[in-house]
Every structure is written in C-alpha cells, then in structure tokens.
Design a protein around this motif. Structure first.
Motif, PDB file in Angstrom:
ATOM      1  N   TRP A 109       0.836  -1.209   0.000  1.00  0.00           N
ATOM      2  CA  TRP A 109       0.000   0.000   0.000  1.00  0.00           C
ATOM      3  C   TRP A 109       0.865   1.251   0.000  1.00  0.00           C
ATOM      4  N   LEU A 110       1.903   1.283   0.841  1.00  0.00           N
ATOM      5  CA  LEU A 110       2.760   2.472   0.905  1.00  0.00           C
ATOM      6  C   LEU A 110       3.557   2.637  -0.383  1.00  0.00           C
ATOM      7  N   ALA A 111       3.951   1.530  -0.989  1.00  0.00           N
ATOM      8  CA  ALA A 111       4.637   1.617  -2.280  1.00  0.00           C
ATOM      9  C   ALA A 111       3.719   2.238  -3.331  1.00  0.00           C
ATOM     10  N   ASP A 112       2.444   1.881  -3.290  1.00  0.00           N
ATOM     11  CA  ASP A 112       1.472   2.466  -4.224  1.00  0.00           C
ATOM     12  C   ASP A 112       1.288   3.956  -3.953  1.00  0.00           C
ATOM     13  N   VAL A 113       1.267   4.330  -2.678  1.00  0.00           N
ATOM     14  CA  VAL A 113       1.164   5.742  -2.324  1.00  0.00           C
ATOM     15  C   VAL A 113       2.343   6.518  -2.906  1.00  0.00           C
ATOM     16  N   ALA A 114       3.541   5.963  -2.765  1.00  0.00           N
ATOM     17  CA  ALA A 114       4.730   6.623  -3.311  1.00  0.00           C
ATOM     18  C   ALA A 114       4.629   6.774  -4.825  1.00  0.00           C
ATOM     19  N   GLN A 115       4.135   5.739  -5.503  1.00  0.00           N
ATOM     20  CA  GLN A 115       3.982   5.819  -6.957  1.00  0.00           C
ATOM     21  C   GLN A 115       2.933   6.862  -7.344  1.00  0.00           C
ATOM     22  N   ARG A 116       1.878   6.945  -6.567  1.00  0.00           N
ATOM     23  CA  ARG A 116       0.855   7.961  -6.849  1.00  0.00           C
ATOM     24  C   ARG A 116       1.421   9.365  -6.678  1.00  0.00           C
ATOM     25  N   PHE A 117       2.195   9.554  -5.617  1.00  0.00           N
ATOM     26  CA  PHE A 117       2.811  10.862  -5.374  1.00  0.00           C
ATOM     27  C   PHE A 117       3.787  11.190  -6.502  1.00  0.00           C
ATOM     28  N   ARG A 118       4.561  10.207  -6.903  1.00  0.00           N
ATOM     29  CA  ARG A 118       5.501  10.411  -8.007  1.00  0.00           C
ATOM     30  C   ARG A 118       4.763  10.796  -9.285  1.00  0.00           C
ATOM     31  N   ARG A 119       3.617  10.153  -9.510  1.00  0.00           N
ATOM     32  CA  ARG A 119       2.811  10.473 -10.687  1.00  0.00           C
ATOM     33  C   ARG A 119       2.355  11.938 -10.637  1.00  0.00           C
ATOM     34  N   ALA A 120       1.979  12.402  -9.449  1.00  0.00           N
ATOM     35  CA  ALA A 120       1.572  13.799  -9.308  1.00  0.00           C
ATOM     36  C   ALA A 120       2.713  14.736  -9.662  1.00  0.00           C
ATOM     37  N   LEU A 121       3.923  14.356  -9.301  1.00  0.00           N
ATOM     38  CA  LEU A 121       5.088  15.199  -9.540  1.00  0.00           C
ATOM     39  C   LEU A 121       5.532  15.190 -10.999  1.00  0.00           C
ATOM     40  N   LEU A 122       5.410  14.032 -11.656  1.00  0.00           N
ATOM     41  CA  LEU A 122       5.957  13.882 -12.997  1.00  0.00           C
ATOM     42  C   LEU A 122       4.957  14.050 -14.127  1.00  0.00           C
ATOM     43  N   THR A 123       3.678  14.034 -13.813  1.00  0.00           N
ATOM     44  CA  THR A 123       2.678  14.164 -14.878  1.00  0.00           C
ATOM     45  C   THR A 123       2.776  15.512 -15.567  1.00  0.00           C
ATOM     46  N   HIS A 124       3.180  16.525 -14.805  1.00  0.00           N
ATOM     47  CA  HIS A 124       3.286  17.874 -15.372  1.00  0.00           C
ATOM     48  C   HIS A 124       4.723  18.372 -15.329  1.00  0.00           C
ATOM     49  N   ARG A 125       5.083  19.127 -16.332  1.00  0.00           N
ATOM     50  CA  ARG A 125       6.417  19.711 -16.399  1.00  0.00           C
ATOM     51  C   ARG A 125       6.667  20.567 -15.151  1.00  0.00           C
ATOM     52  N   ASP A 126       7.833  20.402 -14.551  1.00  0.00           N
ATOM     53  CA  ASP A 126       8.208  21.126 -13.326  1.00  0.00           C
ATOM     54  C   ASP A 126       7.239  20.847 -12.177  1.00  0.00           C
ATOM     55  N   GLY A 127       6.581  19.689 -12.226  1.00  0.00           N
ATOM     56  CA  GLY A 127       5.611  19.368 -11.182  1.00  0.00           C
ATOM     57  C   GLY A 127       6.221  19.315  -9.795  1.00  0.00           C
ATOM     58  N   ALA A 128       7.458  18.801  -9.698  1.00  0.00           N
ATOM     59  CA  ALA A 128       8.115  18.730  -8.397  1.00  0.00           C
ATOM     60  C   ALA A 128       8.341  20.129  -7.827  1.00  0.00           C
ATOM     61  N   ARG A 129       8.737  21.065  -8.672  1.00  0.00           N
ATOM     62  CA  ARG A 129       8.957  22.437  -8.214  1.00  0.00           C
ATOM     63  C   ARG A 129       7.644  23.083  -7.777  1.00  0.00           C
ATOM     64  N   VAL A 130       6.586  22.834  -8.513  1.00  0.00           N
ATOM     65  CA  VAL A 130       5.292  23.416  -8.155  1.00  0.00           C
ATOM     66  C   VAL A 130       4.860  22.942  -6.774  1.00  0.00           C
ATOM     67  N   ILE A 131       4.903  21.637  -6.552  1.00  0.00           N
ATOM     68  CA  ILE A 131       4.442  21.091  -5.284  1.00  0.00           C
ATOM     69  C   ILE A 131       5.377  21.467  -4.141  1.00  0.00           C
ATOM     70  N   ALA A 132       6.675  21.516  -4.422  1.00  0.00           N
ATOM     71  CA  ALA A 132       7.634  21.852  -3.371  1.00  0.00           C
ATOM     72  C   ALA A 132       7.488  23.291  -2.893  1.00  0.00           C
ATOM     73  N   THR A 133       7.001  24.172  -3.742  1.00  0.00           N
ATOM     74  CA  THR A 133       6.900  25.583  -3.374  1.00  0.00           C
ATOM     75  C   THR A 133       5.479  25.998  -2.996  1.00  0.00           C
ATOM     76  N   ALA A 134       4.546  25.043  -3.018  1.00  0.00           N
ATOM     77  CA  ALA A 134       3.145  25.379  -2.757  1.00  0.00           C
ATOM     78  C   ALA A 134       2.784  25.197  -1.292  1.00  0.00           C
ATOM     79  N   ASP A 135       1.738  25.891  -0.885  1.00  0.00           N
ATOM     80  CA  ASP A 135       1.133  25.688   0.432  1.00  0.00           C
ATOM     81  C   ASP A 135       0.185  24.504   0.301  1.00  0.00           C
ATOM     82  N   LEU A 136       0.543  23.389   0.918  1.00  0.00           N
ATOM     83  CA  LEU A 136      -0.214  22.151   0.758  1.00  0.00           C
ATOM     84  C   LEU A 136      -1.140  21.872   1.931  1.00  0.00           C
ATOM     85  N   SER A 137      -1.349  22.880   2.770  1.00  0.00           N
ATOM     86  CA  SER A 137      -2.147  22.661   3.978  1.00  0.00           C
ATOM     87  C   SER A 137      -3.588  22.261   3.662  1.00  0.00           C
ATOM     88  N   GLY A 138      -4.096  22.660   2.516  1.00  0.00           N
ATOM     89  CA  GLY A 138      -5.459  22.296   2.158  1.00  0.00           C
ATOM     90  C   GLY A 138      -5.530  21.214   1.105  1.00  0.00           C
TER      91      GLY A 138
END
Length: 222
Positions: free
Chosen positions: A78-107
C-alpha cells in the motif's frame, strides 16, 4: 460566460506543460483564456495562490479514490502504491516537483494521505515515531527523485527514471569499478525491462528498513 476557478487551474496546468514554471505568468494565462489579467485576480490574488491551487489539483488527481489496505499485513504494498501515486503527481506535469515543493499544501490531499498512512502503519505494529519518520522518508525520497528526473535540460517531465539521477556523471571503471558496474547494470534494467527500476529499488529499501525497525522494536519490548 464567467471563468470558473477549476477551468483556470486546468488551463494553468496545460500551460505549465508547454512553457514550464519559469514561463508561467498571469499574463500568459490570461492570453490563453482570452481574458484580461484582472479577470484572473477574481479567483487568485497572485501567482502563488494560483500555484497552490495547481498543486492541490495535481495531488487530488493522483490520490483520487485511495483507501487504506484491506489487511494491515498489506501495509508495504500500500505504501509503495502511495509513493507511486505521489511520483505520478510530480511527474505528470512539467516542473511538477517544483510546483508542489513551493506550494502551500495545507489544504491539499497530501496531509490526508499522510494521516491515512500513519493509521495504516500504526495498525501494522509501528510505533508513532517510526511511522512518522517512515512517512516523511517515503515522501521526501519520492520528491527528491522527481526533482532529479526533471532537472536534466530538455528531459521530459514524465520521462523514465535513470540511476543516480538523470544527470549521472560518466563513471570511470578504473577509479570506481564497483559503482560503475552496479550503476551500468541498473541503468540497463531501468531502460529496458522497467523504466522505474531505480525508483522502485529505493522504495523497496525504505520498506525493508521500516519492517526491520518495527520488528526490532517488537523484540526489544519482549
């Protein structure tokens, strides 16, 4: 017809894929939508607020429908799947890692998923401290790996993972024979059999270490 906030965010994500984070501006987005800049400020007071919404949408897409495992013994898969899902969020869009790293994720969905992960791990026998460290390590590793993938010039945001990062230096076998041989072997595997082999290998090590830590704690308490 008035602009909808959701439509603005989706248009921003599409523009991000074309021009990257540095090229994404409110002016360009307004031009894409065929409106004047002030129309966007009805929805977002500045670019950062727009990026926050984009990050939340990316995470919501990646974690849609996620639920705890049917059995507590399935925590690792299950946790491996969570990691893959998170990775998908980061890589699906160009510079996705930078967007998420600099965003307020509280909500965002991220905290809800991390809370779920804490519940899954504590139910599987992890103490709270080990569960927290494990969750942080899993997400930090995934974010760092995505940064490496997206750091190479002209490297597609959704391209395959490579060993030691996409900008891996050329290794001289006469100087570092073990590192060169192992790296070349894993790079070959990643490019042929499984493009995600490098990333999966790292997650597997984290999960193995987690299980060993949990079991060692159990023996200590006996």
């Amino acid at each position: 017809m008035a602009l909808q906030r959701y439509a603005v965010v989706r248009a921003a994500l599409a523009l991000l894929d074309e021009v990257g984070l540095d090229g994404l501006t409110v002016r360009r987005l307004a031009e894409r939508l065929g409106v004047q800049n002030p129309a966007l400020y009805w929805h977002f007071k500045n670019k950062q607020e727009l990026l926050d919404a984009m990050a939340r949408t990316m995470l919501a897409d990646a974690f849609a429908g996620i639920e705890p495992p049917a059995s507590r013994d399935m925590w690792a898969d299950w946790l491996a799947d969570v990691a893959q899902r998170f990775r998908r969020a980061l890589l699906t869009h160009r510079d996705g890692a930078r967007v998420i790293a600099t965003a307020d994720l509280s909500g965002s969905e991220l905290l809800a998923v991390q809370e779920m992960a804490m519940g899954v791990l504590t139910s599987a026998g992890f103490d709270r401290r080990t569960a927290l460290v494990s969750v942080v390590a899993t997400f930090d590793y995934t974010l760092g790996a995505a940064f490496e993938e997206q750091a190479e010039p002209n490297h597609p945001a959704w391209g395959p993972s490579t060993v030691l990062g996409p900008r891996r230096p050329s290794l001289d076998p006469s100087r570092v024979p073990l590192l060169a041989a192992a790296s070349d072997k894993l790079a070959t595997t990643a490019s042929s059999d499984d493009p995600d082999a490098g990333f999966k290998g790292g997650i597997e090590l984290i999960l193995t270490g987690m299980a060993a830590k949990r079991d060692a704690g159990r023996h200590t308490r006996l």
